[in-house]
Scaffold this active site. Structure first.
Site, PDB file in Angstrom:
ATOM      1  N   GLY A 146      43.224  43.918  41.428  1.00 27.67           N
ATOM      2  CA  GLY A 146      44.189  43.848  42.519  1.00 27.67           C
ATOM      3  C   GLY A 146      45.533  44.349  42.039  1.00 27.67           C
ATOM      4  N   GLN A 153      54.475  45.710  41.939  1.00 25.70           N
ATOM      5  CA  GLN A 153      54.098  45.724  40.516  1.00 25.70           C
ATOM      6  C   GLN A 153      54.262  47.103  39.888  1.00 25.70           C
ATOM      7  OE1 GLN A 153      50.153  43.573  41.339  1.00 25.70           O
ATOM      8  NE2 GLN A 153      50.657  42.938  39.270  1.00 25.70           N
ATOM      9  N   CYS A 182      47.098  38.414  35.773  1.00 24.79           N
ATOM     10  CA  CYS A 182      47.912  39.355  36.551  1.00 24.79           C
ATOM     11  C   CYS A 182      48.315  40.510  35.644  1.00 24.79           C
ATOM     12  CB  CYS A 182      49.160  38.642  37.073  1.00 24.79           C
ATOM     13  SG  CYS A 182      50.258  39.690  38.047  1.00 24.79           S
ATOM     14  N   LEU A 183      48.234  41.734  36.143  1.00 19.66           N
ATOM     15  CA  LEU A 183      48.635  42.891  35.338  1.00 19.66           C
ATOM     16  C   LEU A 183      50.105  42.817  34.937  1.00 19.66           C
ATOM     17  CD1 LEU A 183      46.741  45.742  37.220  1.00 19.66           C
ATOM     18  CD2 LEU A 183      46.269  44.906  34.911  1.00 19.66           C
ATOM     19  N   HIS A 192      46.613  36.040  46.012  1.00 18.77           N
ATOM     20  CA  HIS A 192      47.413  36.399  44.830  1.00 18.77           C
ATOM     21  C   HIS A 192      48.301  37.616  45.130  1.00 18.77           C
ATOM     22  CE1 HIS A 192      47.810  37.045  40.296  1.00 18.77           C
ATOM     23  NE2 HIS A 192      48.207  38.211  40.784  1.00 18.77           N
ATOM     24  N   GLU A 193      47.725  38.626  45.758  1.00 15.77           N
ATOM     25  CA  GLU A 193      48.476  39.865  46.030  1.00 15.77           C
ATOM     26  C   GLU A 193      49.517  39.664  47.136  1.00 15.77           C
ATOM     27  OE1 GLU A 193      48.307  42.038  43.843  1.00 15.77           O
ATOM     28  OE2 GLU A 193      46.451  41.361  42.908  1.00 15.77           O
ATOM     29  N   HIS A 197      52.621  38.318  45.749  1.00 14.25           N
ATOM     30  CA  HIS A 197      53.492  39.355  45.158  1.00 14.25           C
ATOM     31  C   HIS A 197      54.448  39.929  46.207  1.00 14.25           C
ATOM     32  CE1 HIS A 197      52.240  39.908  41.030  1.00 14.25           C
ATOM     33  NE2 HIS A 197      50.958  40.011  41.358  1.00 14.25           N
TER      34      HIS A 197
END
Ligand code: QAP
Ligand code: CO
Length: 175
Positions: free
Chosen positions: A45, A50, A95-96, A137-138, A141
Site C-alpha cells: 500500500g 508518502q 509502513c514504507l 492504514h492508507e 495517511h
C-alpha cells in the site's frame, strides 16, 4: 517522474491531503510513478503523501493466496471515504515511511468505501481481511496519521527509542 519515499520523522507525513479535482494526465503520471515506487520497495500500500504529494490518492496491491502481487489486483483509490465500518481486528502493521518497525494495531474488521478511480468514476467496495486493514492504514495517511500514532504511550516511547537506534545504525553503515 522519479519519486522518493518520505520517512518518519519528516513533518510532511502529518499534512492533510487535498481532494483530487482534476482526473487527467498529471494524476495518471503520479499514480504510475507511485506504482513503480511501491513495487521497488516491496509495499502492499502507498499513499501520495508518502512520496511528497498531498493529494487524496492511494494504491493497494494485496498479494494473492500464493503470496504473489500482480498489476491485475492493483486498486487505485482517489478521494476515498469510509461509509460503513464493523467489528474489530488486530494485525501487525508496517509502513514504507517507518521502515523496519512493526506493531499490532486495532482496526475495523469490515468496511465499505466510496472512492473514485483514476478517471473520476465513482466506485464502492466492501472490504474485509488484509484489504480492509490496508485501506484504513492508507486513508489514515491522507489525514496525516501514521500507524505509530495509534500506539499506547509506553509502546510509542519504546518505538522512538528503537527507531532512533536503527536510524543511527543505518547512518553508520553508510559512512
Ligand atoms: C500498509 O505497508 C499496510 O518496514 C502498507 O522494511 C501494512 O506496504 C497495510 C514495508 C500492514 C496492511 C497491513 C515496510 C516494506 C512495507 C517495511 C507496506 C519495510 C519494507 C509496508
Ligand atoms: Co503507511
Amino acid at each position: 517522474m522519479k519519486l522518493t519515499i518520505v520517512e518518519y520523522p519528516n513533518k510532511k507525513l502529518k499534512e492533510k491531503s487535498k481532494a483530487v479535482e482534476k482526473f487527467g494526465k498529471e494524476l495518471h503520471e503520479l499514480l504510475d510513478a507511485m506504482y513503480e515506487t511501491m513495487l521497488k520497495s516491496n509495499g502492499i500500500g502507498l499513499a501520495a503523501i508518502q512520496v511528497g504529494h498531498a493529494k487524496q490518492a492511494l494504491l493497494l496491491n494485496i498479494p494473492d493466496e500464493e503470496d504473489k502481487q500482480s498489476i491485475d489486483t492493483l486498486i487505485e483509490m482517489i478521494n476515498p471515504i469510509i461509509i460503513q465500518k464493523n467489528g474489530e481486528t488486530v494485525y501487525q502493521e508496517g509502513c514504507l515511511s517507518v521502515p523496519s518497525f512493526y506493531e499490532d494495531i486495532n482496526r475495523y474488521e469490515n468496511i465499505t468505501v466510496n472512492y473514485q478511480d483514476r478517471d473520476g468514476n465513482t466506485k464502492t467496495v466492501e472490504a474485509s481481511g488484509l484489504l480492509s486493514i490496508a485501506i484504513q492504514h492508507e486513508i489514515d495517511h491522507l489525514n496525516g496519521i501514521l500507524f505509530i500514532d495509534k500506539l499506547s504511550y509506553s509502546r510509542r516511547k519504546k518505538f522512538e527509542k528503537e527507531y532512533k537506534r536503527v536510524q543511527k545504525e543505518k547512518k553508520l553503515s553508510k559512512s
